[in-house]
Enzyme design. Structure first.
Site, short mmCIF file in Angstrom:
data_model
loop_
_atom_site.label_atom_id
_atom_site.label_comp_id
_atom_site.label_asym_id
_atom_site.label_seq_id
_atom_site.Cartn_x
_atom_site.Cartn_y
_atom_site.Cartn_z
N ARG A 168 0.85 -1.20 0.00
CA ARG A 168 0.00 0.00 0.00
C ARG A 168 0.89 1.25 0.00
O ARG A 168 1.53 1.56 0.99
CB ARG A 168 -0.94 0.02 1.21
N ASP A 451 -3.96 3.46 13.84
CA ASP A 451 -3.14 4.03 12.78
C ASP A 451 -3.65 5.43 12.49
O ASP A 451 -4.46 5.98 13.24
CB ASP A 451 -3.10 3.12 11.55
#
Length: 530
Positions: A168, A451
């Site tokens: 990613r 996150d």
């Protein structure tokens, strides 16, 4: 350290550590320059289009399914590319950053796939930008190992037992200030893509699996079109056959939910599916409708589950869209971390089982976990539905018919804004930002792996609550002054010295209580990062 050979117009200003030249190769830097010169002007235009879209929403114009792409949605003849090797069975995917230890832990997790994260579970600290693809290259070359300061040795399991790697890169909004082309900062997205593709693309093909990507935070099919052009350029540059790259797109922004089919269509030769990026989706819902009044105010984050109406509509539409087009539908994150507290552990596994059982029953082909200790439980929940089948793409969910009104139905979310929720938002945002500025993007806080997305929810809720004068369950309105007081109270209760949080506090106040809303907290945070 060896000097880099850089193409004309390319400058690398980040410090060069041992082996960096193996990633920052002339071929990689040439690809970065090519991508920047051909695509960056359009990237900036698309970012400006995001700003205009939010302005339109603020003025009263709701998000909707696009009239100009109606023919794409109504054309039943097109399908995405067939599932690529290693992407047929994705019943459980591990997520996490690409530092050396975490790379080995992910490869040893027993998951079917690993989201190797250069985005929200990472930080764009220069060392992370280069070391991530270097660690992935070493894993493919059989050279990856790590010894902890305590002397514990880590090595990955044999290749045939490892999950499929899916990288990613950063979102379109983030720049890379340490690599410039013609004096301009480059795109973090294109840098991450180019460095990994150049270092590992052919190695992945030689290992029997292509270079695969997760694409984050897109807000329109035009942004997907830009990624598709990057893939074409990258494959041509390296002599890789067109269509080798595969991408799973995270549907984690409110606008993207209205363009799912179009996003798949733009990437159809390179597409492998869509993912329900739940935390960023909640953040984007708040962000997009932040000024539209109390009908668009969400309760405490913990109350916004996947079963509330607007989240349920979004996930049902995602499965329906993917399976209609032959693509995989991947469920959301289980952020639980195994605990030494037996009761906390019991509650976490019960919630995980309920969440993954619901997703599998709804037709998802797999889902995410944030810790290796949760891989087996997720796999079991999906295996109860899938059995020996690798996926359930044949479950078309033709019973689903989601309207724009259902996607926008935030006001039906049960729950309230509480004092505890306000304090928790401050707590999580401060702890996360401190870790982020130190170079860690995946942070265990209160038995959850947090996150950037959860920090974004936390500060965005506070900004909106202040802007709209929302009252908590105590009857007291959320004000800037109240938040400033709570920030100091929370910091006093956190581990370490209050001065340890000075940079985190300054960044938090910049994105949570300022008059103007910052689109992403990572942008001002990145400016503070060396």
């Amino acid at each position: 350290m060896p000097a880099l050979t850089t193409p004309d117009g390319v400058e690398v200003t980040g410090p060069l550590e041992e082996r960096y030249e193996e990633i920052l190769t002339p071929q990689a830097l040439e690809l970065i320059a090519k991508l920047h010169r051909e695509l960056n002007p359009r990237r900036l235009e698309l970012l400006e289009a995001r700003t205009q879209r939010v302005a339109d929403v603020s003025a009263g114009k709701d998000l909707h399914f696009l009239d100009e792409t109606k023919s794409v949605r109504e054309d039943d003849s097109w399908q995405v590319a067939p599932l690529a090797p290693g992407l047929e069975d994705r019943r459980v995917e591990m997520t996490g950053p690409t530092d050396r230890k975490m790379t080995i832990n992910a490869l040893n997790s027993g998951a079917k796939a690993w989201l190797a994260d250069q985005e929200d579970a990472n930080t764009p600290l220069w060392g992370n930008v280069v070391a991530g693809p270097l660690n992935l290259m070493d894993s493919l070359d059989g050279k990856l190992e790590f010894t902890s300061p305590e002397g514990k040795e880590y090595k990955p399991v044999p290749f045939e037992e490892r999950p499929t790697i899916i990288v990613r890169p950063r979102g379109w909004h983030l720049p890379e200030k340490h690599i410039t082309v013609d004096g301009e900062e480059t795109s973090g997205s294109l840098v991450d893509f180019a460095l990994y593709l150049t270092a590992c693309g052919q190695k992945q093909i030689d290992a029997g699996k292509g270079p695969y990507f997760y694409l984050p935070k897109m807000e329109s099919h035009l942004e997907a079109r830009l990624w598709n052009e990057a893939f074409v350029i990258g494959q041509d540059h390296l002599g890789i056959p067109q269509g080798t790259i595969r991408a799973t797109c995270l549907i984690e922004t409110f606008p993207a939910a209205f363009e799912m089919e179009e996003i798949l269509y733009e990437l159809r030769d390179h597409s492998s599916g869509l993912n329900a990026g739940r935390w960023d989706y909640i953040f984007s819902a708040i962000k997009t409708y932040r000024t539209r009044g109390e009908d668009y105010v969400l309760p405490d984050r913990a109350a916004v589950t996947m079963t509330v109406p607007f989240m349920r509509a979004y996930t049902e539409l995602l499965v329906r869209t993917c399976h209609k087009r032959g693509a995989s539908a991947i469920g959301g994150m289980a952020a639980f971390i195994p605990s030494k507290d037996e009761q906390v552990n019991k509650n976490a596994f019960e919630k995980l089982d309920a969440d993954k059982t619901r997703e599998a029953g709804d037709g998802f082909d797999g889902s995410w976990v944030a810790h290796p200790g949760m891989v087996e439980a997720c796999a079991e929940a999906f295996t109860k539905v899938l059995g020996d089948n690798p996926n359930q793409i044949d479950k078309k969910r033709e019973d689903v018919d989601v309207t724009a009104e259902q996607l926008l139905d935030i006001k039906s979310t049960p729950g309230e804004v509480t004092e505890a929720g306000l304090r928790n938002n401050i707590d999580v945002a401060l702890q996360y930002l401190k870790a982020w500025l130190e170079g860690r993007g995946a942070v265990g806080i209160h038995n959850l792996m947090e996150d950037a997305a959860t920090a974004e929810i936390s500060r965005s809720q506070i900004w909106q609550w202040i802007k709209l004068g929302i009252k908590t369950d105590s009857g007291e309105p959320v004000t800037r002054e109240r938040v400033l007081q709570l920030v100091d109270e929370v910091i006093a209760d956190l581990p370490g010295e209050p001065s340890d949080y000075d940079d985190a506090k300054a960044t938090f106040l910049e994105v949570a209580v300022a008059d103007d809303y910052a689109d992403f907290l990572t942008l001002p945070a990145y400016r503070r990062m060396p």
